[in-house]
Design a protein around this motif. Structure first.
Motif, PDB file in Angstrom:
ATOM      1  N   PRO A  29       0.804  -1.226   0.000  1.00 17.71           N
ATOM      2  CA  PRO A  29       0.000   0.000   0.000  1.00 17.71           C
ATOM      3  C   PRO A  29       0.839   1.279   0.000  1.00 17.71           C
ATOM      4  CG  PRO A  29      -0.842  -1.547   1.605  1.00 17.71           C
ATOM      5  CD  PRO A  29       0.417  -2.138   1.072  1.00 17.71           C
ATOM      6  N   ASP A  30       1.990   1.276   0.708  1.00 17.23           N
ATOM      7  CA  ASP A  30       2.743   2.532   0.796  1.00 17.23           C
ATOM      8  C   ASP A  30       3.375   2.917  -0.545  1.00 17.23           C
ATOM      9  OD1 ASP A  30       4.174   0.252   1.135  1.00 17.23           O
ATOM     10  OD2 ASP A  30       5.782   1.193   2.280  1.00 17.23           O
ATOM     11  N   GLN A  31       3.450   1.969  -1.487  1.00 14.77           N
ATOM     12  CA  GLN A  31       4.017   2.320  -2.795  1.00 14.77           C
ATOM     13  C   GLN A  31       2.972   2.326  -3.905  1.00 14.77           C
ATOM     14  OE1 GLN A  31       7.525  -0.382  -2.492  1.00 14.77           O
ATOM     15  NE2 GLN A  31       8.574   1.469  -3.188  1.00 14.77           N
ATOM     16  N   LEU A  32       1.705   2.187  -3.496  1.00 12.01           N
ATOM     17  CA  LEU A  32       0.639   2.068  -4.487  1.00 12.01           C
ATOM     18  C   LEU A  32       0.575   3.274  -5.419  1.00 12.01           C
ATOM     19  CD1 LEU A  32      -1.900   0.437  -5.420  1.00 12.01           C
ATOM     20  CD2 LEU A  32      -3.208   1.887  -3.899  1.00 12.01           C
TER      21      LEU A  32
ATOM     22  N   PRO B 122      -4.112   4.037   0.355  1.00  9.87           N
ATOM     23  CA  PRO B 122      -4.002   5.387  -0.212  1.00  9.87           C
ATOM     24  C   PRO B 122      -4.875   5.546  -1.456  1.00  9.87           C
ATOM     25  CG  PRO B 122      -1.999   4.140  -0.601  1.00  9.87           C
ATOM     26  CD  PRO B 122      -2.822   3.330   0.329  1.00  9.87           C
ATOM     27  N   SER B 123      -5.398   6.739  -1.621  1.00 11.87           N
ATOM     28  CA  SER B 123      -6.299   7.004  -2.750  1.00 11.87           C
ATOM     29  C   SER B 123      -5.492   7.266  -4.019  1.00 11.87           C
ATOM     30  CB  SER B 123      -7.154   8.220  -2.425  1.00 11.87           C
ATOM     31  OG  SER B 123      -7.798   8.675  -3.574  1.00 11.87           O
ATOM     32  N   VAL B 124      -6.021   6.817  -5.158  1.00 10.04           N
ATOM     33  CA  VAL B 124      -5.350   7.087  -6.434  1.00 10.04           C
ATOM     34  C   VAL B 124      -6.111   8.140  -7.245  1.00 10.04           C
ATOM     35  CG1 VAL B 124      -4.185   4.864  -6.615  1.00 10.04           C
ATOM     36  CG2 VAL B 124      -6.479   5.113  -7.532  1.00 10.04           C
ATOM     37  N   VAL B 125      -6.927   8.938  -6.565  1.00  6.72           N
ATOM     38  CA  VAL B 125      -7.712   9.955  -7.269  1.00  6.72           C
ATOM     39  C   VAL B 125      -6.810  10.915  -8.035  1.00  6.72           C
ATOM     40  CG1 VAL B 125      -9.191  11.960  -6.896  1.00  6.72           C
ATOM     41  CG2 VAL B 125      -9.701   9.839  -5.774  1.00  6.72           C
TER      42      VAL B 125
ATOM     43  N   VAL C 133      -4.068  10.275  -9.444  1.00  2.00           N
ATOM     44  CA  VAL C 133      -3.490   9.633 -10.633  1.00  2.00           C
ATOM     45  C   VAL C 133      -4.558   9.442 -11.696  1.00  2.00           C
ATOM     46  CG1 VAL C 133      -2.071   7.727 -11.424  1.00  2.00           C
ATOM     47  CG2 VAL C 133      -1.978   8.423  -9.020  1.00  2.00           C
ATOM     48  N   TRP C 134      -5.669   8.836 -11.283  1.00  2.00           N
ATOM     49  CA  TRP C 134      -6.804   8.656 -12.190  1.00  2.00           C
ATOM     50  C   TRP C 134      -8.029   9.299 -11.538  1.00  2.00           C
ATOM     51  CZ3 TRP C 134      -4.124   3.848 -11.074  1.00  2.00           C
ATOM     52  CH2 TRP C 134      -3.315   3.374 -12.124  1.00  2.00           C
ATOM     53  N   PRO C 135      -8.509  10.425 -12.025  1.00  2.00           N
ATOM     54  CA  PRO C 135      -9.698  11.033 -11.396  1.00  2.00           C
ATOM     55  C   PRO C 135     -10.914  10.110 -11.406  1.00  2.00           C
ATOM     56  CG  PRO C 135      -8.684  12.550 -12.955  1.00  2.00           C
ATOM     57  CD  PRO C 135      -7.974  11.250 -13.116  1.00  2.00           C
ATOM     58  N   SER C 136     -10.915   9.139 -12.335  1.00  2.00           N
ATOM     59  CA  SER C 136     -12.065   8.225 -12.389  1.00  2.00           C
ATOM     60  C   SER C 136     -12.192   7.401 -11.122  1.00  2.00           C
ATOM     61  CB  SER C 136     -11.925   7.291 -13.591  1.00  2.00           C
ATOM     62  OG  SER C 136     -10.702   6.603 -13.530  1.00  2.00           O
ATOM     63  N   ALA C 137     -11.125   7.308 -10.344  1.00  2.00           N
ATOM     64  CA  ALA C 137     -11.192   6.501  -9.125  1.00  2.00           C
ATOM     65  C   ALA C 137     -12.149   7.098  -8.101  1.00  2.00           C
ATOM     66  CB  ALA C 137      -9.799   6.365  -8.517  1.00  2.00           C
ATOM     67  N   SER C 138     -12.447   8.378  -8.235  1.00  2.00           N
ATOM     68  CA  SER C 138     -13.196   9.069  -7.190  1.00  2.00           C
ATOM     69  C   SER C 138     -14.519   8.387  -6.840  1.00  2.00           C
ATOM     70  CB  SER C 138     -13.446  10.514  -7.624  1.00  2.00           C
ATOM     71  OG  SER C 138     -14.231  11.151  -6.683  1.00  2.00           O
ATOM     72  N   VAL C 139     -15.381   8.187  -7.850  1.00  2.00           N
ATOM     73  CA  VAL C 139     -16.688   7.595  -7.546  1.00  2.00           C
ATOM     74  C   VAL C 139     -16.552   6.158  -7.081  1.00  2.00           C
ATOM     75  CG1 VAL C 139     -18.216   9.054  -8.907  1.00  2.00           C
ATOM     76  CG2 VAL C 139     -16.999   7.199 -10.024  1.00  2.00           C
ATOM     77  N   HIS C 140     -15.604   5.423  -7.665  1.00  2.00           N
ATOM     78  CA  HIS C 140     -15.453   4.016  -7.275  1.00  2.00           C
ATOM     79  C   HIS C 140     -14.930   3.907  -5.849  1.00  2.00           C
ATOM     80  CE1 HIS C 140     -16.353   2.689 -11.281  1.00  2.00           C
ATOM     81  NE2 HIS C 140     -15.391   3.408 -11.797  1.00  2.00           N
ATOM     82  N   GLU C 141     -14.015   4.800  -5.475  1.00  2.00           N
ATOM     83  CA  GLU C 141     -13.486   4.744  -4.109  1.00  2.00           C
ATOM     84  C   GLU C 141     -14.574   5.122  -3.112  1.00  2.00           C
ATOM     85  OE1 GLU C 141      -9.908   7.065  -3.947  1.00  2.00           O
ATOM     86  OE2 GLU C 141      -8.718   5.474  -4.863  1.00  2.00           O
ATOM     87  N   ARG C 142     -15.389   6.096  -3.500  1.00  2.00           N
ATOM     88  CA  ARG C 142     -16.492   6.449  -2.597  1.00  2.00           C
ATOM     89  C   ARG C 142     -17.431   5.264  -2.420  1.00  2.00           C
ATOM     90  NH1 ARG C 142     -19.482  11.883  -4.127  1.00  2.00           N
ATOM     91  NH2 ARG C 142     -20.842  11.198  -2.448  1.00  2.00           N
TER      92      ARG C 142
ATOM     93  N   GLU D  33      -7.204   6.946   1.931  1.00  2.00           N
ATOM     94  CA  GLU D  33      -6.571   8.128   2.495  1.00  2.00           C
ATOM     95  C   GLU D  33      -6.152   9.069   1.373  1.00  2.00           C
ATOM     96  OE1 GLU D  33      -3.536   7.111   5.310  1.00  2.00           O
ATOM     97  OE2 GLU D  33      -4.717   8.269   6.754  1.00  2.00           O
ATOM     98  N   GLY D  34      -6.505  10.343   1.524  1.00  2.00           N
ATOM     99  CA  GLY D  34      -6.151  11.312   0.499  1.00  2.00           C
ATOM    100  C   GLY D  34      -7.284  11.600  -0.459  1.00  2.00           C
ATOM    101  N   HIS D  35      -8.397  10.868  -0.339  1.00  2.00           N
ATOM    102  CA  HIS D  35      -9.558  11.179  -1.179  1.00  2.00           C
ATOM    103  C   HIS D  35     -10.146  12.501  -0.691  1.00  2.00           C
ATOM    104  CE1 HIS D  35     -13.481  11.061  -3.048  1.00  2.00           C
ATOM    105  NE2 HIS D  35     -13.129  10.012  -3.768  1.00  2.00           N
ATOM    106  N   PRO D  36     -10.389  13.457  -1.589  1.00  2.00           N
ATOM    107  CA  PRO D  36     -10.817  14.779  -1.143  1.00  2.00           C
ATOM    108  C   PRO D  36     -12.219  14.816  -0.550  1.00  2.00           C
ATOM    109  CG  PRO D  36     -10.821  14.642  -3.532  1.00  2.00           C
ATOM    110  CD  PRO D  36     -10.187  13.387  -3.038  1.00  2.00           C
ATOM    111  N   ASP D  37     -13.051  13.871  -0.855  1.00  2.00           N
ATOM    112  CA  ASP D  37     -14.444  13.973  -0.432  1.00  2.00           C
ATOM    113  C   ASP D  37     -15.014  12.580  -0.221  1.00  2.00           C
ATOM    114  OD1 ASP D  37     -16.888  15.046   0.125  1.00  2.00           O
ATOM    115  OD2 ASP D  37     -17.521  15.178  -1.962  1.00  2.00           O
ATOM    116  N   LEU D  38     -14.496  11.892   0.794  1.00  2.00           N
ATOM    117  CA  LEU D  38     -14.868  10.488   0.964  1.00  2.00           C
ATOM    118  C   LEU D  38     -16.168  10.385   1.754  1.00  2.00           C
ATOM    119  CD1 LEU D  38     -13.604   7.779   0.126  1.00  2.00           C
ATOM    120  CD2 LEU D  38     -12.720   7.580   2.417  1.00  2.00           C
TER     121      LEU D  38
END
Lengths: 588, 204
Positions: A39-42, A106-109, A111-120, A131-136
């Protein structure tokens, strides 16, 4: 889970060696498919994959819960990423493990903004914190909901057993209603000690939290306020129950957030209790406009795990059904779009007329107008009925080409239509890829990405057809692409109908409680709305261990805020209709 | 139409064909059943069959229903076409409360009747009748447009038989407090169940 399944596939070996050179010790092969990244290098690995290996398009982020340790790994939550290159090729699978007591990845938002909805969504249903998602915030359920339902130890109120068929369903031969078993007689449960008097609802206030600083005015009496407006979920132009909250400066949209979940029907939790085949009719109800495509996606994904061959005749029938669905969907989408532009009903009635003719064909073949449930693993449910081919040929050769020409003339040359659509809501190709858009929305922005071409499945690589693409990225081009896709679908249909071979339609026979070998698979097809993917994990039993649907409408909605910014509030319904969403698929 | 009922006054022969006599109830109900305006509550898949029923092939205009209204204030009939989720439940109840009386509800499809295939889902209400009163149920997943028409005709029959003298909403001081609107808490909070939930809590 058995451990003779740990053969490492070729793309994984290449990826592992590429990663080993850059990030020594960070990656190892996953249990079934892809690699596990520390995870720390994701985030560093993600940037490397995007910038140096070209994996610029992230399809899906999801989570899997493993409460019991497996042969290789301890008990854990897994975040799973699927990404591919926008120029085509097979997708890549990445896993990141998280501690089961306090799952953080850690969030990859960034890197790929598309991750936002999927991470939510993964946070909402699985409880993995990015961690690091702006609006979780929660996305399908609401803020304040008790628990994360897709965890394996979470049970719904009407819980009976882990897996169907339930032995408890008919004790002594008589059915017992679920209400009779539930303590309150309803599908409701409150946590112990919870009292409605001492509680303040926060579900509604959290919906507006991204707009907090703009609510209640700016405090200066002579300055112009921006106002926050709510659309939906009950609104005639939201294609169902979509809700949007927008911040307006005058009539210009400054910020817009879709609020989802008003049709969240818990497909995935129910799907994990069902047998593999019992999920087939549920896929009909995802994108209820095009049930055949959903069947197709699920069948392709499960066949990857089963490794069965589909007979040739069945492949042709599948493609015929899928392309008829594409025509149907695009006509309906264009019809609803004109409805939303203000041409109340006229064009929609034309479109629905053609739709009726196509669903008549579906009804003849499958027995149902809308919920076809027609595909089986290794083929289709039944052969084409007598008298079906003349009807479809008449439609494909005679009626639809003429109607298509008429519709194009009616709309694309129409002055009002052009004025409302040309140059509105332009989406550049790189932004579309970054936000994970697929389908006509992406192809209208000049990216010729079509899964039928990028990662061919079924018989699409044997047929002669072109990927429809347009380059301006505005609403007009999205409909140019849709019209062109109808034309290409007719082309595919003509070839398929001419070559349709005789033979069996199913390999083997349908086994309702068939077991599927342990493993994981991500099967995807080009549904009329974009990339429809099914991420499946099997532990070798008769039920899916994890069943995740990558719905194109849901991913495409992630870019809605970007599309609307700077446009007039009157264009919002047009922009939304140009994405073409079905809420059954968005909320699942 | 001539007066069939012997309790009605005789119509002079020169006026027959111009004057129609019938009970007030019958006339009133006959009129209003012919102009039922449905509210557009498309919740899920069934909404598509509702749209198909309204479109040209089936044509709902034959029943005086023409176009679905977007505002509950203008509608008499709520066709709950689709799954009612817990998240959507407050809105469904609020829409029902906002409709002017007389108002009717058709539960269209398995989901609206009982939760249907999604009944066990954690976010699904087990039938819209757990929230608001329902007049006609239409089974099917989704029901065909013909089935929806059957429901509309059933509703017409029900309306025809309604005595307007004793119906609650025609009474002078009839009060409508509406259905308490649920809120979203740790689960959907149905205020009518809170007492029961509290006693359940104590008995544990």
């Amino acid at each position: 889970m058995n451990d003779n399944e740990t053969q490492v596939s070729q793309p994984t070996v290449e990826l592992l060696s590429a990663l080993e050179g850059r990030f020594p010790g960070a990656a190892q092969p996953a249990e079934y498919e892809g690699v596990v990244v520390a995870p720390d290098q994701l985030v560093d690995v993600a940037i490397f994959l995007r910038d140096e290996l070209g994996y610029d398009y992230l399809s899906l982020v999801t989570g899997v819960d493993y409460p019991e340790p497996t042969t290789q790994f301890p008990a854990r939550f897994e975040a799973v990423y699927h990404m591919s290159r926008s120029e085509g090729g097979e997708p890549l699978t990445l896993h990141a493990h998280a501690n089961r007591n306090d799952p953080v990845v850690p969030s990859v938002v960034n890197v790929w903004p598309s991750a936002s909805v999927h991470e939510r969504e993964t946070w909402d249903l699985m409880g993995i914190r990015f961690e690091g998602h702006p609006d979780l915030r929660r996305i399908l359920l609401w803020e304040g909901y008790e628990g994360h339902p897709l965890r394996k130890d979470w049970q719904e109120v009407y819980y009976e057993e882990d897996n169907k068929p339930f032995s408890s369903r008919h004790p002594e031969g008589r059915p017992v209603q679920a209400e009779a078993r539930a303590p309150l007689g309803r599908n409701l449960r409150y946590p112990p000690g919870w009292s409605p008097k001492a509680w303040k609802p926060e579900a509604e206030t959290k919906v507006y939290s991204p707009f907090d600083e703009h609510i209640g005015g700016n405090g200066r009496s002579m300055a112009t306020d921006q106002i926050v407006v709510n659309f939906g979920p009950q609104h005639p132009s939201t294609h169902g129950v979509l809700r949007m909250v927008a911040r307006l400066d005058g009539e210009t949209i400054q910020q817009l957030e879709p609020v989802l979940g008003y049709l969240h029907r818990c497909h995935e939790k129910i799907g994990e209790r069902n047998t593999w085949l019992a999920n087939m009719p549920f896929t009909d109800r995802l994108d209820y406009v095009c049930s055949m495509s959903n069947n197709f996606g699920y069948a392709v994904a499960v066949e990857k795990l089963l490794g069965v061959e589909v007979p040739e005749r069945a492949e042709y029938i599948r493609v015929i059904m899928a392309e008829l669905t594409r025509i149907l969907n695009h006509l309906v989408s264009i019809g609803f779009f004109t409805n939303d532009l203000g041409v109340y009903l006229t064009f929609m009635l034309y479109a629905l007329e053609e739709r009726e003719l196509i669903i008549d064909l579906f009804e003849m073949a499958s027995g149902s107008r809308m919920m076809c449930n027609y595909f089986r693993f290794g083929g289709v449910a039944r052969d084409l009925p007598e008298g079906w081919l003349p009807v479809v040929k008449d439609l494909v050769y005679e009626r639809l080409p003429r109607r298509l020409e008429e519709f194009e003339r009616l709309l694309l040359d129409n002055e009002v239509f052009r004025a409302r659509t040309i140059g509105v809501s332009v989406l550049p190709g790189d932004v579309a890829v970054a936000y994970g858009c697929t389908g006509p929305l992406l192809r209208a922005s000049g990216v010729p990405y079509d899964i039928r071409r990028a990662e061919p499945y079924s018989i699409y690589d044997e047929l002669d057809w072109d990927v429809a693409v347009a380059y301006n990225g505005d609403i007009y081009d999205r409909f140019v692409v849709r019209f062109e896709e109808i034309r290409q679908s007719l082309r595919i249909l003509r070839q398929a109908l001419e070559r349709l071979p005789e033979g069996p339609i199913l390999s083997g026979k349908v086994q309702p409680t068939a077991k599927v070998p342990a493993g994981e698979a991500y099967g995807r097809v080009e549904s009329p709305k974009g990339e429809l993917g099914f991420y499946l994990v099997s532990d070798g039993t008769a039920n899916p261990y994890r069943y995740r649907i990558r719905a194109p409408s849901f991913a495409n909605l992630g870019v809605l805020g970007e599309l609307c910014r700077g446009h007039l509030v009157a264009d919002v319904v047009a922009i939304m209709a140009s994405i073409d969403i079905t809420l059954g698929e968005v909320d699942r | 139409m001539t007066a069939q009922n012997s309790s009605l006054p005789e119509v002079p022969s020169e006026l027959q064909g111009n004057v129609h006599l019938m009970p007030w109830d019958k006339f009133y109900n006959w009129s209003r059943k012919r102009s039922l305006w449905p509210l557009f509550t498309g919740l899920a898949c069934c909404a598509f069959e509702f749209i198909a029923a309204a479109a040209s092939r089936f044509d709902m205009g034959r029943f005086g229903m023409d176009i679905a209204r977007a505002s509950p204030r203008q509608a008499d009939l709520m066709i709950v076409s689709g799954t009612v989720t817990k998240k959507m439940a407050p809105q469904v109840v609020r829409l029902y409360n906002q409709m002017a009386e007389p108002k009717y509800v058709i539960a269209m499809g398995a989901c609206a009747i009982s939760g249907g295939p999604f009944k066990e889902g954690y976010n699904v209400v087990s039938g819209v009748d757990k929230l608001i009163p329902v007049d006609v149920y239409v089974p099917g997943c989704p029901p065909r447009p013909e089935a929806l028409y059957n429901a509309i005709l059933t509703l017409h029959a029900k309306m025809e038989g309604e005595p307007i003298k004793s119906l609650r909403w025609y009474q002078k001081d009839a009060e409508d407090e509406g259905v308490p609107v649920p809120v979203l808490g740790p689960d959907m909070v149905d205020w009518r169940l809170m007492e029961e939930a509290a006693t359940l809590e104590e008995s544990k």
